[in-house]
Design a protein around this motif. Structure first.
Motif, PDB file in Angstrom:
ATOM      1  N   ALA A 196       0.832  -1.202   0.000  1.00  0.00           N
ATOM      2  CA  ALA A 196       0.000   0.000   0.000  1.00  0.00           C
ATOM      3  C   ALA A 196       0.867   1.253   0.000  1.00  0.00           C
ATOM      4  N   ALA A 197       1.952   1.223   0.769  1.00  0.00           N
ATOM      5  CA  ALA A 197       2.861   2.374   0.803  1.00  0.00           C
ATOM      6  C   ALA A 197       3.527   2.581  -0.547  1.00  0.00           C
ATOM      7  N   MET A 198       3.904   1.498  -1.206  1.00  0.00           N
ATOM      8  CA  MET A 198       4.542   1.606  -2.521  1.00  0.00           C
ATOM      9  C   MET A 198       3.569   2.077  -3.583  1.00  0.00           C
ATOM     10  N   ALA A 199       2.311   1.724  -3.428  1.00  0.00           N
ATOM     11  CA  ALA A 199       1.307   2.218  -4.372  1.00  0.00           C
ATOM     12  C   ALA A 199       1.194   3.736  -4.280  1.00  0.00           C
ATOM     13  N   ALA A 200       1.380   4.265  -3.072  1.00  0.00           N
ATOM     14  CA  ALA A 200       1.310   5.713  -2.888  1.00  0.00           C
ATOM     15  C   ALA A 200       2.588   6.402  -3.337  1.00  0.00           C
ATOM     16  N   ASP A 201       3.740   5.732  -3.143  1.00  0.00           N
ATOM     17  CA  ASP A 201       5.034   6.335  -3.483  1.00  0.00           C
ATOM     18  C   ASP A 201       6.011   5.208  -3.823  1.00  0.00           C
ATOM     19  N   PRO A 202       6.040   4.770  -5.079  1.00  0.00           N
ATOM     20  CA  PRO A 202       6.822   3.588  -5.463  1.00  0.00           C
ATOM     21  C   PRO A 202       8.321   3.723  -5.251  1.00  0.00           C
ATOM     22  N   LYS A 203       8.857   4.936  -5.220  1.00  0.00           N
ATOM     23  CA  LYS A 203      10.308   5.113  -5.141  1.00  0.00           C
ATOM     24  C   LYS A 203      10.790   5.542  -3.758  1.00  0.00           C
ATOM     25  N   ASN A 204       9.909   5.473  -2.777  1.00  0.00           N
ATOM     26  CA  ASN A 204      10.307   5.885  -1.435  1.00  0.00           C
ATOM     27  C   ASN A 204      11.353   4.924  -0.876  1.00  0.00           C
ATOM     28  N   ILE A 205      12.531   5.457  -0.572  1.00  0.00           N
ATOM     29  CA  ILE A 205      13.642   4.621  -0.122  1.00  0.00           C
ATOM     30  C   ILE A 205      13.324   3.915   1.188  1.00  0.00           C
ATOM     31  N   ASP A 206      12.709   4.635   2.123  1.00  0.00           N
ATOM     32  CA  ASP A 206      12.405   4.037   3.424  1.00  0.00           C
ATOM     33  C   ASP A 206      11.452   2.851   3.272  1.00  0.00           C
ATOM     34  N   THR A 207      10.478   2.990   2.375  1.00  0.00           N
ATOM     35  CA  THR A 207       9.552   1.882   2.147  1.00  0.00           C
ATOM     36  C   THR A 207      10.274   0.693   1.538  1.00  0.00           C
ATOM     37  N   LEU A 208      11.173   0.964   0.608  1.00  0.00           N
ATOM     38  CA  LEU A 208      11.937  -0.125  -0.009  1.00  0.00           C
ATOM     39  C   LEU A 208      12.798  -0.852   1.028  1.00  0.00           C
ATOM     40  N   LEU A 209      13.349  -0.108   1.971  1.00  0.00           N
ATOM     41  CA  LEU A 209      14.149  -0.732   3.034  1.00  0.00           C
ATOM     42  C   LEU A 209      13.283  -1.612   3.922  1.00  0.00           C
ATOM     43  N   VAL A 210      12.088  -1.125   4.252  1.00  0.00           N
ATOM     44  CA  VAL A 210      11.179  -1.933   5.062  1.00  0.00           C
ATOM     45  C   VAL A 210      10.783  -3.193   4.294  1.00  0.00           C
ATOM     46  N   ARG A 211      10.521  -3.046   2.996  1.00  0.00           N
ATOM     47  CA  ARG A 211      10.167  -4.217   2.187  1.00  0.00           C
ATOM     48  C   ARG A 211      11.276  -5.271   2.230  1.00  0.00           C
ATOM     49  N   GLY A 212      12.518  -4.825   2.124  1.00  0.00           N
ATOM     50  CA  GLY A 212      13.633  -5.762   2.182  1.00  0.00           C
ATOM     51  C   GLY A 212      13.689  -6.503   3.498  1.00  0.00           C
ATOM     52  N   ARG A 213      13.443  -5.790   4.590  1.00  0.00           N
ATOM     53  CA  ARG A 213      13.472  -6.427   5.902  1.00  0.00           C
ATOM     54  C   ARG A 213      12.310  -7.393   6.083  1.00  0.00           C
ATOM     55  N   VAL A 214      11.145  -7.040   5.542  1.00  0.00           N
ATOM     56  CA  VAL A 214       9.989  -7.938   5.631  1.00  0.00           C
ATOM     57  C   VAL A 214      10.251  -9.211   4.821  1.00  0.00           C
ATOM     58  N   ARG A 215      10.788  -9.041   3.624  1.00  0.00           N
ATOM     59  CA  ARG A 215      11.102 -10.215   2.803  1.00  0.00           C
ATOM     60  C   ARG A 215      12.100 -11.137   3.505  1.00  0.00           C
ATOM     61  N   GLU A 216      13.095 -10.555   4.149  1.00  0.00           N
ATOM     62  CA  GLU A 216      14.087 -11.359   4.861  1.00  0.00           C
ATOM     63  C   GLU A 216      13.447 -12.083   6.040  1.00  0.00           C
ATOM     64  N   ALA A 217      12.555 -11.412   6.745  1.00  0.00           N
ATOM     65  CA  ALA A 217      11.875 -12.056   7.869  1.00  0.00           C
ATOM     66  C   ALA A 217      11.014 -13.216   7.394  1.00  0.00           C
ATOM     67  N   ILE A 218      10.331 -13.041   6.260  1.00  0.00           N
ATOM     68  CA  ILE A 218       9.511 -14.117   5.700  1.00  0.00           C
ATOM     69  C   ILE A 218      10.392 -15.285   5.280  1.00  0.00           C
ATOM     70  N   ARG A 219      11.545 -14.981   4.665  1.00  0.00           N
ATOM     71  CA  ARG A 219      12.468 -16.039   4.233  1.00  0.00           C
ATOM     72  C   ARG A 219      12.961 -16.859   5.422  1.00  0.00           C
ATOM     73  N   LEU A 220      13.367 -16.170   6.468  1.00  0.00           N
ATOM     74  CA  LEU A 220      13.874 -16.860   7.652  1.00  0.00           C
ATOM     75  C   LEU A 220      12.787 -17.693   8.321  1.00  0.00           C
ATOM     76  N   LYS A 221      11.575 -17.175   8.340  1.00  0.00           N
ATOM     77  CA  LYS A 221      10.463 -17.927   8.928  1.00  0.00           C
ATOM     78  C   LYS A 221      10.168 -19.183   8.104  1.00  0.00           C
ATOM     79  N   THR A 222      10.216 -19.036   6.788  1.00  0.00           N
ATOM     80  CA  THR A 222       9.974 -20.185   5.910  1.00  0.00           C
ATOM     81  C   THR A 222      11.042 -21.258   6.105  1.00  0.00           C
ATOM     82  N   GLU A 223      12.297 -20.846   6.174  1.00  0.00           N
ATOM     83  CA  GLU A 223      13.393 -21.799   6.379  1.00  0.00           C
ATOM     84  C   GLU A 223      13.290 -22.490   7.719  1.00  0.00           C
TER      85      GLU A 223
END
Length: 225
Positions: free
Chosen positions: A193-220
């Protein structure tokens, strides 16, 4: 929100006695406050002296506000924040909007020095006077997040997003909250939702990276069980 930027709104809220003479006094004080506050950005020491001189003339609320803000700009943040909170509860503090502004300015000052708990208290007092104000909800959520009060932060952001579902910053902040609460799917929905409002926001991209990493670790971790 920047303290000086917030003060521009204060000029609109100087108390009016309801008489022609009162309106003229209010207009003069508004101009004097605007001049004093503008000077803070370039010459805070001079602004402080101007505020003191104004205070000695009659201890007007505008004078006390300007001296408090000048103190903050000069690095005496705690004293400035305390003075703003005193002004917010003073007999002559003005309208509810004025008092809420003083509390909000105090809250932002506390945030400058990392006193997030004091900031949260100040923002709460401001919200009592001006409920559901988006900027105040964001500010208080930020304060809660700094001291790991994730549920309280989520509550503020939930309220804000309910009224402003396209607020990208609110979604970004709530994604951070969900990440810390361990709800990674909800965090990713807010990232999207945040990216839909501002696709190039650096802070949002950083949060996305951390969320993806958390999901990866949980899956493993789930695969190893």
């Amino acid at each position: 929100m920047a303290l000086i930027a917030m003060t521009a709104a204060a000029v609109m809220f100087l108390q009016n006695t309801g008489t022609v003479a009162g309106a003229e006094i209010a207009a003069n004080e508004a101009r004097r406050l605007e001049t004093c506050v503008a000077k803070i950005e370039t010459a805070p020491s001079e602004a402080y002296e101007d505020g003191l001189a104004w205070t000695f003339e009659g201890n007007r609320p505008g004078a006390r506000q300007c001296t408090a803000l000048a103190l903050i700009a000069l690095g005496n943040v705690e004293e400035g924040a305390i003075r703003l909170e005193r002004l917010a509860t003073a007999v002559d503090g003005g309208t509810m909007e004025q008092r809420a502004l003083y509390f909000a300015q105090a809250g932002n000052a506390w945030m400058q020095i990392g006193a997030a708990e004091a900031a949260a208290v100040a923002f709460t007092e401001a919200l009592k006077l001006m409920p559901a104000t988006p900027e105040l909800l964001l500010d208080r959520a930020s304060a809660h997040m700094l001291i790991d009060r994730w549920s309280e932060a989520k509550s503020d952001l939930d309220r804000l997003i309910a009224d402003a579902p396209e607020d990208g910053l609110a979604h970004q902040m709530r994604a951070e909250v969900f990440l810390n609460l361990g709800d990674y799917d909800a965090a990713m929905r807010d990232v999207q939702a945040a990216m839909a409002a501002d696709p190039k926001n650096i802070d949002t991209l950083l949060v996305r990276g951390r969320v993806r990493e958390a999901i990866r670790l949980k899956t493993e971790a789930g695969q190893r069980e």
